[in-house]
Design a protein around this motif. Structure first.
Motif: not given
Length: 210
Positions: A140-155
């Motif tokens: 975000r600080k670099a000027g990009f829009e983060v639309v979301g995150m995908v991950a393999s695993y979460t606790y």
């Protein structure tokens, strides 16, 4: 989604990516002690499973973040997975370090994304969420829009869920703690008495066995 979470949990157990050591607990980067460790980076060593993870992460991106125009992996665990996803989607890729290099260009973000990119972040595992959200902040600080995150695993820790909510980041994962533990118990991978140890730890991981 529950079928996928159960199937992937079974695959992680099959390759022994889940380790349980209540008497000799692991120490996480956060400083927390844990009887439980998930190393889903082992999936990279098995071609069929590597492809499974890649395609399921791609499906998660297409279903939840179809507006994404670039992919970023979180170093170091999700560099390979992120690159595989970006390649399958034919999108630009970069990865984000935990801290800038101490030599050369001192980059925090490695790679070049088009200006105005809408970035989906790929992570291998979510614990407290700290390192994952640091990568989001850097993008975000670099000027990009983060639309979301995908991950393999979460606790699925409440502290992480709150952190993602506060950061306004939607998280989609292939499996989670509940499905892994349920599958481990169902298949005899862990003993019934181990389940209570795990639940005791998960209720208050920051203070477990201090």
């Amino acid at each position: 989604m529950d079928a996928l979470k159960k199937a992937f949990a079974a695959k992680l157990l099959d390759i022994k990516a889940i380790k349980l050591q209540p008497e000799n607990p692991f120490t996480w980067a956060s400083g927390w002690k844990s009887p439980f460790y998930c190393d889903n980076r082992k999936t990279l060593s098995y071609p069929d499973l590597r492809s499974f993870v890649k395609l399921e992460l791609v499906h998660a991106v297409l279903e939840n973040f179809p507006e994404a125009t670039a992919v970023a992996g979180v170093a170091t665990g999700a560099i390979a997975q992120g690159a595989l996803v970006a390649d399958e989607l034919n999108l630009p890729f970069c990865y984000v370090r935990s801290k800038p290099k101490d030599h050369g260009m001192q980059n925090l973000i490695e790679g070049t994304l088009p200006e105005g990119s809408k970035v989906v972040v790929v992570e291998d595992l979510i614990s407290t969420g700290g390192s994952s959200l640091k990568a989001v902040d850097a993008l975000r600080k670099a000027g990009f829009e983060v639309v979301g995150m995908v991950a393999s695993y979460t606790y699925g820790f409440p502290i992480a869920e709150q952190a993602f909510k506060d950061a306004n980041v939607k998280l989609v994962t292939l499996t989670d703690y509940e499905h892994v533990v349920a599958q481990a118990q169902e298949t005899g991978y862990i003993k019934p008495e181990d389940v209570e140890v795990l639940h005791e730890w998960r209720r208050d991981p920051a203070n477990w066995r201090k």
